[in-house]
Design a protein around this motif. Structure first.
Motif, PDB file in Angstrom:
ATOM      1  N   ARG A 124       0.833  -1.201   0.000  1.00 45.84           N
ATOM      2  CA  ARG A 124       0.000   0.000   0.000  1.00 45.84           C
ATOM      3  C   ARG A 124       0.872   1.258   0.000  1.00 45.84           C
ATOM      4  O   ARG A 124       0.587   2.238  -0.705  1.00 45.84           O
ATOM      5  CB  ARG A 124      -0.910  -0.018   1.232  1.00 45.84           C
ATOM      6  CG  ARG A 124      -2.041   0.999   1.184  1.00 45.84           C
ATOM      7  CD  ARG A 124      -2.956   0.866   2.389  1.00 45.84           C
ATOM      8  NE  ARG A 124      -3.570  -0.452   2.474  1.00 45.84           N
ATOM      9  CZ  ARG A 124      -3.303  -1.342   3.435  1.00 45.84           C
ATOM     10  NH1 ARG A 124      -2.429  -1.052   4.396  1.00 45.84           N
ATOM     11  NH2 ARG A 124      -3.902  -2.515   3.448  1.00 45.84           N
ATOM     12  N   GLU A 125       1.939   1.224   0.775  1.00 46.96           N
ATOM     13  CA  GLU A 125       2.840   2.374   0.879  1.00 46.96           C
ATOM     14  C   GLU A 125       3.552   2.661  -0.451  1.00 46.96           C
ATOM     15  O   GLU A 125       3.771   3.818  -0.819  1.00 46.96           O
ATOM     16  CB  GLU A 125       3.875   2.092   1.972  1.00 46.96           C
ATOM     17  CG  GLU A 125       4.908   3.183   2.153  1.00 46.96           C
ATOM     18  CD  GLU A 125       5.975   2.780   3.164  1.00 46.96           C
ATOM     19  OE1 GLU A 125       7.071   3.348   3.098  1.00 46.96           O
ATOM     20  OE2 GLU A 125       5.694   1.904   4.013  1.00 46.96           O
ATOM     21  N   LYS A 126       3.899   1.603  -1.196  1.00 45.44           N
ATOM     22  CA  LYS A 126       4.685   1.780  -2.420  1.00 45.44           C
ATOM     23  C   LYS A 126       3.834   1.821  -3.685  1.00 45.44           C
ATOM     24  O   LYS A 126       4.370   2.032  -4.784  1.00 45.44           O
ATOM     25  CB  LYS A 126       5.712   0.652  -2.532  1.00 45.44           C
ATOM     26  CG  LYS A 126       6.772   0.704  -1.443  1.00 45.44           C
ATOM     27  CD  LYS A 126       7.837  -0.364  -1.644  1.00 45.44           C
ATOM     28  CE  LYS A 126       8.934  -0.223  -0.605  1.00 45.44           C
ATOM     29  NZ  LYS A 126      10.007  -1.231  -0.796  1.00 45.44           N
ATOM     30  N   TYR A 127       2.538   1.630  -3.538  1.00 49.08           N
ATOM     31  CA  TYR A 127       1.655   1.508  -4.712  1.00 49.08           C
ATOM     32  C   TYR A 127       1.781   2.707  -5.655  1.00 49.08           C
ATOM     33  O   TYR A 127       2.012   2.549  -6.860  1.00 49.08           O
ATOM     34  CB  TYR A 127       0.210   1.324  -4.251  1.00 49.08           C
ATOM     35  CG  TYR A 127      -0.778   1.337  -5.396  1.00 49.08           C
ATOM     36  CD1 TYR A 127      -1.010   0.182  -6.145  1.00 49.08           C
ATOM     37  CD2 TYR A 127      -1.470   2.506  -5.745  1.00 49.08           C
ATOM     38  CE1 TYR A 127      -1.900   0.194  -7.208  1.00 49.08           C
ATOM     39  CE2 TYR A 127      -2.360   2.517  -6.800  1.00 49.08           C
ATOM     40  CZ  TYR A 127      -2.565   1.362  -7.530  1.00 49.08           C
ATOM     41  OH  TYR A 127      -3.436   1.377  -8.583  1.00 49.08           O
ATOM     42  N   GLU A 128       1.625   3.916  -5.128  1.00 45.31           N
ATOM     43  CA  GLU A 128       1.644   5.108  -5.979  1.00 45.31           C
ATOM     44  C   GLU A 128       2.984   5.272  -6.679  1.00 45.31           C
ATOM     45  O   GLU A 128       3.041   5.628  -7.868  1.00 45.31           O
ATOM     46  CB  GLU A 128       1.327   6.364  -5.155  1.00 45.31           C
ATOM     47  CG  GLU A 128      -0.106   6.443  -4.660  1.00 45.31           C
ATOM     48  CD  GLU A 128      -1.112   6.551  -5.800  1.00 45.31           C
ATOM     49  OE1 GLU A 128      -0.719   7.002  -6.902  1.00 45.31           O
ATOM     50  OE2 GLU A 128      -2.285   6.180  -5.595  1.00 45.31           O
ATOM     51  N   SER A 129       4.072   5.005  -5.968  1.00 47.65           N
ATOM     52  CA  SER A 129       5.390   5.177  -6.585  1.00 47.65           C
ATOM     53  C   SER A 129       5.620   4.144  -7.685  1.00 47.65           C
ATOM     54  O   SER A 129       6.282   4.437  -8.691  1.00 47.65           O
ATOM     55  CB  SER A 129       6.493   5.080  -5.518  1.00 47.65           C
ATOM     56  OG  SER A 129       6.499   3.805  -4.905  1.00 47.65           O
ATOM     57  N   ILE A 130       5.079   2.941  -7.517  1.00 45.14           N
ATOM     58  CA  ILE A 130       5.195   1.908  -8.558  1.00 45.14           C
ATOM     59  C   ILE A 130       4.473   2.356  -9.814  1.00 45.14           C
ATOM     60  O   ILE A 130       5.011   2.286 -10.928  1.00 45.14           O
ATOM     61  CB  ILE A 130       4.630   0.563  -8.063  1.00 45.14           C
ATOM     62  CG1 ILE A 130       5.527  -0.024  -6.966  1.00 45.14           C
ATOM     63  CG2 ILE A 130       4.495  -0.424  -9.220  1.00 45.14           C
ATOM     64  CD1 ILE A 130       4.935  -1.245  -6.276  1.00 45.14           C
ATOM     65  N   VAL A 131       3.245   2.836  -9.650  1.00 46.71           N
ATOM     66  CA  VAL A 131       2.442   3.268 -10.800  1.00 46.71           C
ATOM     67  C   VAL A 131       3.094   4.474 -11.477  1.00 46.71           C
ATOM     68  O   VAL A 131       3.199   4.546 -12.707  1.00 46.71           O
ATOM     69  CB  VAL A 131       1.003   3.592 -10.369  1.00 46.71           C
ATOM     70  CG1 VAL A 131       0.209   4.155 -11.547  1.00 46.71           C
ATOM     71  CG2 VAL A 131       0.320   2.334  -9.820  1.00 46.71           C
ATOM     72  N   ASP A 132       3.552   5.448 -10.671  1.00 48.94           N
ATOM     73  CA  ASP A 132       4.189   6.646 -11.237  1.00 48.94           C
ATOM     74  C   ASP A 132       5.455   6.282 -12.004  1.00 48.94           C
ATOM     75  O   ASP A 132       5.718   6.803 -13.087  1.00 48.94           O
ATOM     76  CB  ASP A 132       4.521   7.642 -10.129  1.00 48.94           C
ATOM     77  CG  ASP A 132       3.274   8.275  -9.525  1.00 48.94           C
ATOM     78  OD1 ASP A 132       2.195   8.173 -10.158  1.00 48.94           O
ATOM     79  OD2 ASP A 132       3.376   8.844  -8.428  1.00 48.94           O
ATOM     80  N   PHE A 133       6.237   5.359 -11.437  1.00 48.52           N
ATOM     81  CA  PHE A 133       7.488   4.961 -12.072  1.00 48.52           C
ATOM     82  C   PHE A 133       7.226   4.323 -13.435  1.00 48.52           C
ATOM     83  O   PHE A 133       7.941   4.555 -14.410  1.00 48.52           O
ATOM     84  CB  PHE A 133       8.244   3.981 -11.167  1.00 48.52           C
ATOM     85  CG  PHE A 133       9.619   3.615 -11.651  1.00 48.52           C
ATOM     86  CD1 PHE A 133      10.734   4.306 -11.203  1.00 48.52           C
ATOM     87  CD2 PHE A 133       9.808   2.581 -12.551  1.00 48.52           C
ATOM     88  CE1 PHE A 133      11.998   3.985 -11.655  1.00 48.52           C
ATOM     89  CE2 PHE A 133      11.069   2.239 -13.013  1.00 48.52           C
ATOM     90  CZ  PHE A 133      12.175   2.949 -12.561  1.00 48.52           C
ATOM     91  N   SER A 134       6.180   3.517 -13.532  1.00 46.96           N
ATOM     92  CA  SER A 134       5.889   2.802 -14.776  1.00 46.96           C
ATOM     93  C   SER A 134       5.470   3.742 -15.898  1.00 46.96           C
ATOM     94  O   SER A 134       5.671   3.445 -17.082  1.00 46.96           O
ATOM     95  CB  SER A 134       4.785   1.768 -14.549  1.00 46.96           C
ATOM     96  OG  SER A 134       3.524   2.408 -14.360  1.00 46.96           O
TER      97      SER A 134
END
Length: 270
Positions: free
Chosen positions: A147-157
């Protein structure tokens, strides 16, 4: 004759410089058995007879994909694997990941190797959002960490740059979008050994730069990174050591520029 204790010490610290080995391939041979036309036919009795008498099917061809490869990789290294198509690059990574047992020789790893390829399994019928969550859990993250890393994963992609694709099923993604999301999920976690098979060949130059920066970060976090790529510039930007394989044989193992120059002379171009 080398004593067993000395041999073990050599494998633990082969250079005697205090560096920590993470992957050791010791005279690895890998053989594929390809079943030709008709190999699946015949009665169960005939198949059982071949098993009992230890006779191979006459329609099975053996392909010696990796031939006596030996090397040691260390914590903090980024190692490139180069070679023409069919040279054994992806095969040796699959063996390090534990997906393909060697015919002979040994593979030793310190920690859990993670293999990321453009064919890495995500579920096409699920949304990108669900795949991010399941992918994170499959790599051993807790629910809170995902949950904590979800946004950064999506943004990075970068898959949201042209619309709300994260809420759509993976089957609607282009191959490049899917590969970027797979890389982003894998790169969100610290890995003991991360193996990347052609992932940087997808996406535009901006995503490739982000990927290369992330690989450098993973190295600083004391992991080891293997990168298979036909893009020599990505190898140059990312790796400090290169293994060159041809026809399953390790031709060269050394500093990136030295090996790439020899490879480019061999292939006649960059």
């Amino acid at each position: 004759m080398q004593r067993g204790e000395d041999r073990n010490k050599e494998l633990d610290d082969p250079r005697g410089d205090g560096r920590v080995p993470t992957v050791i391939c010791d005279n690895v041979h890998i053989v594929y058995r390809v079943h030709g036309a008709g190999s699946g036919k015949g009665s169960a009795t005939a198949a059982l007879s071949r098993i009992v008498t230890r006779k191979a099917s006459p329609n099975v061809r053996e392909v010696h994909a990796v031939r006596g490869v030996s090397f040691v990789a260390y914590k903090g290294e980024a190692v490139g694997l180069i070679g023409s198509n069919g040279s054994g690059k992806s095969t040796i990574l699959r063996s390090i990941a534990g997906l393909l047992p060697p015919e002979s020789g040994r593979v030793y790893t310190d920690g859990q190797p993670s293999l990321l390829g453009v064919n890495a399994a995500l579920m096409n019928d699920l949304t990108g959002e669900r795949n991010v969550i399941l992918g994170g859990l499959a790599m051993g993250m807790g629910k809170d960490e995902v949950r904590e890393k979800y946004e950064s994963i999506v943004d990075f992609s970068g898959i949201q740059e042209k619309g709300d694709f994260i809420s759509l099923p993976m089957r609607t993604y282009s191959s490049g979008m899917a590969a970027r999301l797979k890389f982003s999920i894998a790169a969100a976690k610290k890995h003991d050994v991360l193996m990347i098979d052609e992932a940087l060949a997808t996406g535009d130059r901006r995503f490739q730069r982000r990927s290369e920066e992330r690989i450098r970060e993973l190295r600083k976090e004391a992991g080891t990174v293997f990168l298979v790529s036909h893009n020599n510039n990505s190898i140059r930007d990312t790796c400090d050591r290169v293994l060159w394989l041809e026809k399953g044989v390790l031709l060269m193992d050394g500093p990136t520029e030295e090996v790439l120059e020899a490879y480019e002379e061999f292939t006649g171009g960059k």
